[in-house]
Design a protein around this motif. Structure first.
Motif, mmCIF file in Angstrom:
data_model
loop_
_atom_site.group_PDB
_atom_site.id
_atom_site.type_symbol
_atom_site.label_atom_id
_atom_site.label_comp_id
_atom_site.label_asym_id
_atom_site.label_seq_id
_atom_site.Cartn_x
_atom_site.Cartn_y
_atom_site.Cartn_z
ATOM 1 N N ARG A 706 0.834 -1.196 0.000
ATOM 2 C CA ARG A 706 0.000 0.000 0.000
ATOM 3 C C ARG A 706 0.875 1.253 0.000
ATOM 4 N NH1 ARG A 706 -2.992 -3.353 -1.402
ATOM 5 N NH2 ARG A 706 -4.780 -4.220 -0.296
ATOM 6 N N GLY A 707 0.228 2.388 -0.223
ATOM 7 C CA GLY A 707 0.937 3.657 -0.141
ATOM 8 C C GLY A 707 1.014 4.349 -1.481
ATOM 9 N N GLY A 708 1.873 5.354 -1.559
ATOM 10 C CA GLY A 708 2.029 6.116 -2.789
ATOM 11 C C GLY A 708 3.056 5.486 -3.710
ATOM 12 N N GLY A 709 2.771 5.505 -5.006
ATOM 13 C CA GLY A 709 3.703 4.929 -5.966
ATOM 14 C C GLY A 709 3.018 4.613 -7.277
ATOM 15 N N THR A 710 3.261 3.412 -7.785
ATOM 16 C CA THR A 710 2.799 3.054 -9.118
ATOM 17 C C THR A 710 2.225 1.635 -9.116
ATOM 18 O OG1 THR A 710 4.430 4.495 -10.178
ATOM 19 C CG2 THR A 710 3.528 2.732 -11.521
ATOM 20 N N TYR A 711 1.048 1.495 -9.714
ATOM 21 C CA TYR A 711 0.388 0.194 -9.828
ATOM 22 C C TYR A 711 1.016 -0.633 -10.965
ATOM 23 C CZ TYR A 711 -3.437 1.864 -6.794
ATOM 24 O OH TYR A 711 -4.183 2.315 -5.737
ATOM 25 N N PRO A 712 0.676 -1.924 -11.052
ATOM 26 C CA PRO A 712 1.234 -2.772 -12.114
ATOM 27 C C PRO A 712 1.002 -2.247 -13.532
ATOM 28 C CG PRO A 712 0.221 -4.137 -10.441
ATOM 29 C CD PRO A 712 -0.118 -2.726 -10.083
ATOM 30 N N ASN A 713 -0.120 -1.513 -13.754
ATOM 31 C CA ASN A 713 -0.378 -0.966 -15.088
ATOM 32 C C ASN A 713 0.216 0.427 -15.266
ATOM 33 O OD1 ASN A 713 -2.113 0.525 -13.493
ATOM 34 N ND2 ASN A 713 -3.998 -0.162 -14.497
#
Length: 815
Positions: A706-713
């Motif tokens: 969880r948290g801020g960043g980038t999803y798999p897509n």
């Protein structure tokens, strides 16, 4: 022009790019540098691939048994024109709030500030979902699965093998033809499937002659998911005679001529023994402008939908695709970026796996870093091409009836961050939906200025807005003032007018929009109040943040907050310079100068940080996600390492205190802030932080991140999904490689050591210039500058400066 080679030729706006279609998805060659690729279908939204033509969007899951395609239309919202003043005469509470602040009674000031609140925004709605149930695959083994989104040609594709042969599906959203195209082709075997459209909105679905038609409407009133003042069954209010209507048409054609397409009373289409199926999807709503009733004065959405599907269906697949490709590449092909090569074994891995290794094992992956930049450009082209309707919190792609924060426009950062890369990344046309929207905001914002703030000149905008250009402060007298009572949205969003001019040098645009910029500035001037001989805001807030009073109370409402004054400074400077550029409005220029001279100055706190509050109060959350008081550094321009070194140092200290762990959009902002501080290591560290792997929201157990960043897509994780971080990160890459003002262009101002060798072409600088360059060992080795409108600038690179003057269309080879 010593040492310069100049030619009178404008750059060609289109760069032809070879596209890998689904038929070549297994190829691990150069095409992978501009593609997201996976080895399994998407299960969650955050794994699915998004396509869009600026109005219609699709989220593609690529299933083998059931392929889900979620559909969106950027003009499909709840609500009606915003003509209601929820709290007439709210401004009468302002003297009370100011008096309480003067006494230091912040708790009572917070309570009184709630009196200056109106209604909430409306909500962006999902259109529906098309499912393709491959009936022939129910008992078949699936092998060699590939799923791909090639952003060089804006096409998604899947392919896989069964015992009968290979099935390939291609998906693209055409802006010229206003349709989404899905092609299902069987190489060996046949296509046997059922097409079904379903919507969460009230609608009727029928099928006839190979075509599904859905007719429905959105709610005429909604409340955000976090609002506790209504029961869940009253959160969305429908009335068949009110609200935006829509018509969706889905037509299937078997181009091979070998199969049969049957229609059923249920609204389904059945494909039997087909070889090459084209599926055309379009939708039109009755939305006809922010000030028109969509039920009684809406556009003829039924006729338009029928015409669009009819025109598209007359074309061959190749005609549709190549028309789409030319249209898309004339924007996307303008910019190229090379940050180095990734190890071939890593590059061949699925994108989600690359992202995890990049995060968990700190791997080097310059191609992934460049892909993320170009993906931001892809997303902006895909979701920002509808006049007067900018990209929202999720751009274009939303599957929920009550999405996070209503999937609206949050004006205290998120709406503006969506457009930070529009000019520098050579996508000025994609800026126009926001620029056109500002005029709508000014119309409703004049009434808000009068009724909520007692200001008779100009216009303003609060924390949120929607397709109806709502501008009043939200909260319904119960919202926390830390976010509900902020009123600097007009000051912030209007700066985009001046920015667009600086990049385009379009004086007609500036003259046409100067009244909007001036109106935002006039509101700021009249909203200011005098205290201790200085001008400041009272009451004011710093977006979503709070300070702790000496008594231990966590307060939001104060006076002289730094973020207010930073945005007012930038707005007044922009409006003043616009007037000077146009040679008009001398009285206003003098008024702006007088006001700027009397504004409360910046302060440096005891910790060496840029002080956020008038008093050096402690933050309730020292690591808070917002850094609004650093606005003057970025996206503003009046703070800098060169011009205000002490204040720049205080900005750096503020970021140090806040730390690196924050939400996605905030991380995107911090990349740009570090770049403006000329801190290459900091900017790169935060950019890597932005690419921190986050699992889909639906993941549970030990695999959940969880948290801020980038999803798999590669979509931005706030979390949940918000698209602004993608655009902030895209802008940040350019800030590391180039920064500019109306008179200067600085190259490689914050180049990280990890990008020691590379090249970029097509990025844009203020003054109307386009930059192509290569660098090696951190020094520029090749440089070309093109002037679009003609003009002068000073180039700063490799520790030296060079003055450059060009005519319109000229290109100078500097190195």
């Amino acid at each position: 022009m010593k040492n310069l080679r100049i030619r009178n030729r404008m750059r060609t706006p289109v760069i032809a790019i070879a596209c890998a279609t689904a038929m070549t998805v297994a190829a691990a060659d150069d095409n992978n540098r501009l593609a997201l690729h996976y080895d399994r279908p998407a299960e969650h939204f955050e794994e699915a691939l998004v396509i869009g033509n600026g109005t219609l969007g699709a989220t593609v899951y690529g299933g083998t048994h059931t392929d889900r395609i979620s559909l969106n239309d950027i003009t499909l919202w709840t609500g009606m024109p915003d003509t209601e003043v929820t709290t007439p005469g709210a401004y009468k509470a302002i003297p009370e709030i100011r008096a309480l602040l003067d006494k230091g009674d912040y708790r009572a000031a917070d309570r009184a500030n709630r009196k200056i609140q109106g209604h909430y925004t409306e909500t962006y709605q999902p259109l529906g979902q098309l499912t393709i149930e491959h009936t022939g695959n129910r008992r078949r083994a699936i092998t060699d699965y590939r799923r791909r989104l090639d952003i060089s040609c804006a096409m998604a594709a899947t392919s896989y093998r069964t015992a009968e042969g290979t099935l390939t599906t291609e998906y693209f959203a055409s802006a010229p033809d206003s349709v989404i195209i899905v092609r299902i082709k069987a190489d060996g075997g046949k296509v046997n499937a059922v097409l079904r459209f379903q919507s969460q909105l009230p609608c009727s679905v029928t099928a006839a002659n190979g075509e599904i038609t859905a007719e429905g409407y959105a709610a005429h009133k909604s409340f955000p998911s976090y609002y506790k003042g209504v029961a869940d069954d009253e959160r969305i209010v429908y009335d068949p005679s009110r609200g935006i209507r829509f018509r969706t048409i889905i037509r299937a054609v078997d181009k091979s001529g070998t199969g049969q397409i049957s229609s059923f009373p249920s609204g389904d289409l059945k494909l039997e023994n087909c070889g090459d199926v084209l599926i055309f999807i379009t939708n039109v709503t009755s939305f006809n402008g922010f000030d028109k009733n969509p039920a009684t004065d809406g556009r003829d959405y039924r006729t338009q939908a029928k015409k669009r599907i009819g025109r598209a269906a007359k074309k061959t697949y190749d005609e549709l695709y190549h028309t789409h490709l030319y249209d898309y590449q004339r924007f996307f092909g303008r910019v190229s970026l090379d940050l180095g090569r990734t190890d071939a074994a890593i590059a061949a891995l699925p994108t989600d796996r690359q992202l995890r290794l990049y995060t968990e094992e700190n791997q080097t992956n310059p191609e992934l870093e460049a892909l993320y930049f170009q993906y931001g450009r892809y997303l902006l082209i895909s979701c920002s091409r509808t006049e007067g309707v900018p990209a929202n919190l999720q751009g274009l792609w939303n599957e929920r009836l009550t999405p996070p924060w209503s999937c609206n426009y949050t004006a205290n950062i998120n709406l503006e961050e969506n457009y930070w890369a529009a000019e520098t990344a050579n996508l000025s046309e994609m800026h126009k939906p926001l620029l056109g929207f500002i005029g709508n905001l000014a119309t409703t914002g004049r009434a808000t200025a009068r009724e909520y703030y007692g200001v008779k000149r100009g216009w303003c905008l609060g924390h949120n807005t929607d397709i109806w250009a709502m501008t009043c402060p939200v909260g319904l007298h119960a919202g926390d003032p830390s976010w509900a009572c902020w009123n600097m949205g007009g000051a912030w969003v209007s700066t985009h007018i001046w920015e667009h001019y600086l990049f385009t040098q379009d004086k007609k645009f500036l003259a046409d929009n100067y009244p909007l910029l001036k109106g935002a500035a006039e509101f700021c001037i009249d909203w200011l109040t005098e205290k201790n001989g200085r001008l400041m805001t009272s009451p004011g807030t710093s977006p979503e943040n709070k300070f702790v009073t000496p008594e231990g109370y966590a307060a939001a409402t104060s006076y002289g907050n730094t973020s207010d004054l930073a945005m007012i400074r930038e707005c007044l400077i922009n409006a003043r310079e616009a007037a000077r550029t146009l040679g008009t409005d001398r009285d206003f220029v003098r008024e702006a100068d007088r006001t700027l001279a009397r504004l409360e100055p910046y302060k440096i706190g005891a910790a060496g940080n840029l002080q956020e509050w008038y008093h050096d109060f402690k933050d309730q959350d020292p690591k808070h996600r917002h850094q609004s008081h650093l606005f003057g550094l970025y996206p503003g321009h009046h703070l800098s390492v060169k011009a205000t070194p002490d204040l720049a140092k205080a900005c750096a200290r503020t970021l140090e205190i806040k730390g690196d762990k924050t939400t996605g959009w905030s991380t995107g902002w911090r990349v740009n802030l570090y770049a403006r501080l000329l801190d290459a290591d900091g900017a790169y560290r935060i950019y890597r932080r932005l690419l921190n792997y986050i699992s889909p929201d639906g993941y549970t157990g030990k695999d959940a991140r969880r948290g801020g960043g980038t999803y798999p897509n590669l979509l931005d994780a706030h979390s949940p999904f918000q698209i602004d971080g993608n655009f902030g990160g895209c802008a940040g890459v350019i800030e590391m490689l180039m920064q500019s003002s109306a008179t200067e262009i600085t190259l490689l101002p914050a180049l990280p050591a990890q990008w020691n060798e590379g090249s970029v072409s097509g990025i844009c600088a203020r003054g109307g210039f386009v930059v192509d360059m290569k660098w090696s060992k951190g020094r520029v080795t090749a440089l070309k500058i093109t002037s679009r409108k003609g003009g002068s600038t000073t180039l700063r690179y490799n520790g030296k400066s060079k003055k450059l003057s060009l005519h319109a269309g000229q290109t100078a080879t500097v190195i």
